[in-house]
Design an enzyme around this catalytic site. Sequence first.
Site, PDB file in Angstrom:
ATOM      1  CB  CYS A 118      -0.941   0.011   1.100  1.00 19.49           C
ATOM      2  SG  CYS A 118      -2.287   1.166   0.946  1.00 19.49           S
ATOM      3  CG  HIS A 216      -3.652  -3.449   3.065  1.00 19.28           C
ATOM      4  ND1 HIS A 216      -2.765  -2.990   4.081  1.00 19.28           N
ATOM      5  CD2 HIS A 216      -4.352  -2.120   2.597  1.00 19.28           C
ATOM      6  CE1 HIS A 216      -2.500  -1.648   4.017  1.00 19.28           C
ATOM      7  NE2 HIS A 216      -3.524  -1.303   3.027  1.00 19.28           N
ATOM      8  CD  GLU A 218      -1.629  -6.173   5.332  1.00 20.79           C
ATOM      9  OE1 GLU A 218      -2.035  -5.013   5.788  1.00 20.79           O
ATOM     10  OE2 GLU A 218      -0.962  -6.348   4.357  1.00 20.79           O
TER      11      GLU A 218
END
Length: 256
Positions: A118, A216, A218
């Site tokens: 990001c 994202h 994660e």
Amino acid sequence: MAEHSARRPLIGVTAGRTRMMQGAWAGHDAVVVTEHYVTALRAAGARPVILAPQDAWTDEEIAELDGLVLTGGTDLQAALSGRETAPTDAVPDPERDAFEISLYRAARRAGIPVLGICRGLQVIAVAEGGTLLAHLATDLPEHPDCSQSVTEVDVAIDAASDLALALGTAPRVPAYHHQGVATTGEALRVVGRHASGLPLALEACEGSFVAAVQWHPELTAPEHEGRGIVAALVAEARSPRVERPSRPAGAEHHLV
């Protein structure tokens, strides 16, 4: 240079800062990064090391790490991409900007694999001479509004890329941002786009592993199961540092 063995790779994870709002430490600054990054890296077999904004690291210091993750966060300073501050800009953190750009450049010189997430993608783009769109709602209204909450978007990924090996060529990903890449320098190539034309993934054309995504990873289940782009970074971190073959750079990418 860090030794590569059966030990868990040490992955630097950049962090931002916020002001504590309550309790005994109200009014004091705190170093913050969401735990999702740490969880995903641990699932992939790495040992995360949190890096707060600070004075620049030397090439020798960063060579003690096996990899680097540039995380999400606030907007970069407008001047870094050659534009005036816009009313939609979030409050920047100039110290963090300078630290992360310096850290990225040191990692490149030392051959450390890097993943930008990001804001991290935007740091990499700017560090390589690129520019950013200030506010997608006005600069690229065709792109889905990802500025208010995490939003699922589709990405078309170049089959001849590291990212395609990790995710396939048409993943749906969780995005949360209001700015994006306008131009990239010659050191990077666009390997993933949204249908609106916005670049959503970048890779280095040569040298050590660099991948950057405007979403994202994660947050997604594969990363927490030790698969996906975070796992690809950790796999690179386990490998000896060797020069990777060059890939076509092409002309500087211009979106607008």
